[in-house]
Design a protein around this motif. Structure first.
Motif, PDB file in Angstrom:
ATOM      1  N   ILE A 160       0.866  -1.180   0.000  1.00 60.77           N
ATOM      2  CA  ILE A 160       0.000   0.000   0.000  1.00 60.77           C
ATOM      3  C   ILE A 160       0.901   1.227   0.000  1.00 60.77           C
ATOM      4  CG2 ILE A 160      -1.726   1.325   1.285  1.00 60.77           C
ATOM      5  CD1 ILE A 160      -2.755  -1.271   2.445  1.00 60.77           C
ATOM      6  N   LYS A 161       0.713   2.083  -0.968  1.00 62.07           N
ATOM      7  CA  LYS A 161       1.561   3.265  -1.079  1.00 62.07           C
ATOM      8  C   LYS A 161       1.390   4.173   0.142  1.00 62.07           C
ATOM      9  CE  LYS A 161       1.539   3.450  -6.145  1.00 62.07           C
ATOM     10  NZ  LYS A 161       1.178   4.262  -7.330  1.00 62.07           N
ATOM     11  N   PRO A 162       2.460   4.800   0.597  1.00 60.06           N
ATOM     12  CA  PRO A 162       2.389   5.719   1.744  1.00 60.06           C
ATOM     13  C   PRO A 162       1.338   6.811   1.556  1.00 60.06           C
ATOM     14  CG  PRO A 162       4.676   5.229   1.233  1.00 60.06           C
ATOM     15  CD  PRO A 162       3.856   4.614   0.139  1.00 60.06           C
ATOM     16  N   SER A 163       1.203   7.323   0.322  1.00 59.71           N
ATOM     17  CA  SER A 163       0.221   8.377   0.058  1.00 59.71           C
ATOM     18  C   SER A 163      -1.206   7.863   0.271  1.00 59.71           C
ATOM     19  CB  SER A 163       0.379   8.898  -1.372  1.00 59.71           C
ATOM     20  OG  SER A 163       0.239   7.848  -2.314  1.00 59.71           O
ATOM     21  N   ARG A 164      -1.437   6.619  -0.135  1.00 61.16           N
ATOM     22  CA  ARG A 164      -2.759   6.006   0.055  1.00 61.16           C
ATOM     23  C   ARG A 164      -3.016   5.775   1.547  1.00 61.16           C
ATOM     24  NH1 ARG A 164      -8.006   5.274  -0.192  1.00 61.16           N
ATOM     25  NH2 ARG A 164      -8.628   3.140   0.284  1.00 61.16           N
ATOM     26  N   TYR A 165      -1.986   5.384   2.262  1.00 62.25           N
ATOM     27  CA  TYR A 165      -2.126   5.151   3.699  1.00 62.25           C
ATOM     28  C   TYR A 165      -2.495   6.447   4.427  1.00 62.25           C
ATOM     29  CZ  TYR A 165      -1.012   3.573   8.440  1.00 62.25           C
ATOM     30  OH  TYR A 165      -1.082   3.257   9.774  1.00 62.25           O
ATOM     31  N   GLU A 166      -1.937   7.558   3.991  1.00 63.60           N
ATOM     32  CA  GLU A 166      -2.272   8.851   4.580  1.00 63.60           C
ATOM     33  C   GLU A 166      -3.735   9.189   4.344  1.00 63.60           C
ATOM     34  OE1 GLU A 166      -0.436  10.794   6.569  1.00 63.60           O
ATOM     35  OE2 GLU A 166       1.019   9.150   6.491  1.00 63.60           O
ATOM     36  N   THR A 167      -4.236   8.848   3.150  1.00 62.55           N
ATOM     37  CA  THR A 167      -5.648   9.073   2.829  1.00 62.55           C
ATOM     38  C   THR A 167      -6.545   8.236   3.743  1.00 62.55           C
ATOM     39  OG1 THR A 167      -5.138   9.523   0.507  1.00 62.55           O
ATOM     40  CG2 THR A 167      -7.404   8.915   1.026  1.00 62.55           C
ATOM     41  N   ILE A 168      -6.161   6.969   3.951  1.00 59.82           N
ATOM     42  CA  ILE A 168      -6.924   6.074   4.824  1.00 59.82           C
ATOM     43  C   ILE A 168      -6.955   6.626   6.246  1.00 59.82           C
ATOM     44  CG2 ILE A 168      -6.978   3.774   5.872  1.00 59.82           C
ATOM     45  CD1 ILE A 168      -5.751   2.701   3.261  1.00 59.82           C
ATOM     46  N   LYS A 169      -5.823   7.124   6.718  1.00 61.41           N
ATOM     47  CA  LYS A 169      -5.751   7.663   8.078  1.00 61.41           C
ATOM     48  C   LYS A 169      -6.671   8.867   8.252  1.00 61.41           C
ATOM     49  CE  LYS A 169      -1.241   8.099   8.640  1.00 61.41           C
ATOM     50  NZ  LYS A 169       0.042   8.360   9.351  1.00 61.41           N
ATOM     51  N   LYS A 170      -6.803   9.673   7.216  1.00 63.30           N
ATOM     52  CA  LYS A 170      -7.705  10.825   7.285  1.00 63.30           C
ATOM     53  C   LYS A 170      -9.166  10.369   7.342  1.00 63.30           C
ATOM     54  CE  LYS A 170      -4.658  14.090   4.868  1.00 63.30           C
ATOM     55  NZ  LYS A 170      -4.464  14.912   3.647  1.00 63.30           N
ATOM     56  N   LYS A 171      -9.485   9.308   6.572  1.00 59.62           N
ATOM     57  CA  LYS A 171     -10.857   8.799   6.530  1.00 59.62           C
ATOM     58  C   LYS A 171     -11.266   8.139   7.848  1.00 59.62           C
ATOM     59  CE  LYS A 171     -11.321   7.978   1.553  1.00 59.62           C
ATOM     60  NZ  LYS A 171     -11.602   6.969   0.496  1.00 59.62           N
ATOM     61  N   ARG A 172     -10.281   7.650   8.582  1.00 52.48           N
ATOM     62  CA  ARG A 172     -10.597   6.928   9.816  1.00 52.48           C
ATOM     63  C   ARG A 172     -10.745   7.863  11.025  1.00 52.48           C
ATOM     64  NH1 ARG A 172      -4.824   4.009  11.320  1.00 52.48           N
ATOM     65  NH2 ARG A 172      -4.006   5.668  12.655  1.00 52.48           N
ATOM     66  N   ILE A 173     -10.428   9.130  10.858  1.00 54.15           N
ATOM     67  CA  ILE A 173     -10.465  10.085  11.987  1.00 54.15           C
ATOM     68  C   ILE A 173     -11.808  10.097  12.719  1.00 54.15           C
ATOM     69  CG2 ILE A 173     -10.408  12.539  12.576  1.00 54.15           C
ATOM     70  CD1 ILE A 173      -8.112  12.873  10.586  1.00 54.15           C
ATOM     71  N   PRO A 174     -12.957  10.219  12.013  1.00 52.81           N
ATOM     72  CA  PRO A 174     -14.235  10.258  12.743  1.00 52.81           C
ATOM     73  C   PRO A 174     -14.532   8.951  13.485  1.00 52.81           C
ATOM     74  CG  PRO A 174     -14.593  10.122  10.367  1.00 52.81           C
ATOM     75  CD  PRO A 174     -13.157  10.429  10.567  1.00 52.81           C
ATOM     76  N   PHE A 175     -14.150   7.811  12.915  1.00 49.16           N
ATOM     77  CA  PHE A 175     -14.387   6.523  13.572  1.00 49.16           C
ATOM     78  C   PHE A 175     -13.471   6.359  14.785  1.00 49.16           C
ATOM     79  CE2 PHE A 175     -15.055   5.682   8.913  1.00 49.16           C
ATOM     80  CZ  PHE A 175     -16.436   5.753   8.980  1.00 49.16           C
TER      81      PHE A 175
END
Length: 227
Positions: free
Chosen positions: A181-196
């Motif tokens: 998983i590309k680091p850039s994609r992982y950063e996107t995932i981390k942003k999406k998980r913030i509310p959860f």
């Protein structure tokens, strides 16, 4: 006459009377409120309202060893439109929570319905809190199919923890020397998980969280009663 007959049936055949009463709540505007009232009376007859369980429960309320087992269809958030999907979901054999997440996706069970099942106690595994399992389910839901497959393949090495597995995969290279998983994609995932993640942080006190969700989804508390 009706009042007298009702009292007679309640005291002569309490198990059958309360099964019928619980099943009738589906026609009410606020079923959980009615279930709460009925559950409060059961103690006087030595009857327990057993918690919902993915395997032990039927869709409807049923008699089990002289008590009453909660019906899955009466969990708030599980509407009649989901019945077929819920039946198919129950039939899937799952050895761990990642398999459960995949099974839910396979039959088209929405993430909100899956979270309702988890928070009501249907999927308790004795290893993690319901809030943590719910957080992992929400995390798994925001991943692509390819990423979900990677989680399935590597989760057993990380106690089937989705967040931990995702972090490990991001730092791991495949046979071609590329990131799974590309680091850039992982950063996107981390942003999406913030509310959860924020909700999970609020619910870290499992006793309070369990009480809150059980009362909200079922109408009564079957684990730690805080009243």
């Amino acid at each position: 006459y009706i009042s007298s007959l009702t009292v007679y049936l309640k005291y002569k055949y309490p198990l059958q009377f309360y099964i019928a009463s619980l099943r009738s709540t589906k026609n009410l505007a606020n079923p959980t409120e009615a279930i709460s009232a009925i559950q409060g009376e059961l103690q006087y007859f030595g009857i327990k309202l057993l918690p919902p369980h993915l395997i032990k429960s039927d869709l409807d309320f049923k008699v089990e060893d002289g008590n009453i087992r909660f019906g899955l269809a009466y969990i708030k958030g599980i509407g009649t439109k989901l019945m077929e999907k819920l039946v198919n979901f129950r039939s899937k054999e799952s050895s761990n929570k990642v398999d459960i997440f995949l099974a839910a996706k396979e039959v088209g069970l929405p993430i909100n319905a899956l979270c309702s099942l988890i928070q009501s106690g249907c999927l308790d595994n004795g290893k993690q809190t319901r809030s943590r399992i719910t957080f992992d389910a929400q995390m798994f839901n925001i991943l692509t199919e390819k990423e979900q497959k990677l989680i399935k393949d590597h989760a057993h090495k990380n106690d089937f923890d989705v967040t931990k597995t995702l972090s490990v995969i991001t730092k791991t290279l495949d046979e071609e020397g590329k990131h799974y998983i590309k680091p850039s994609r992982y950063e996107t995932i981390k942003k999406k998980r913030i509310p959860f993640e924020a909700i999970y942080d609020i619910n870290k006190n499992s006793k309070i969280a369990n009480y809150f969700y059980e009362m909200r989804l079922l109408g009564y508390c079957h684990s730690d009663d805080l009243t």
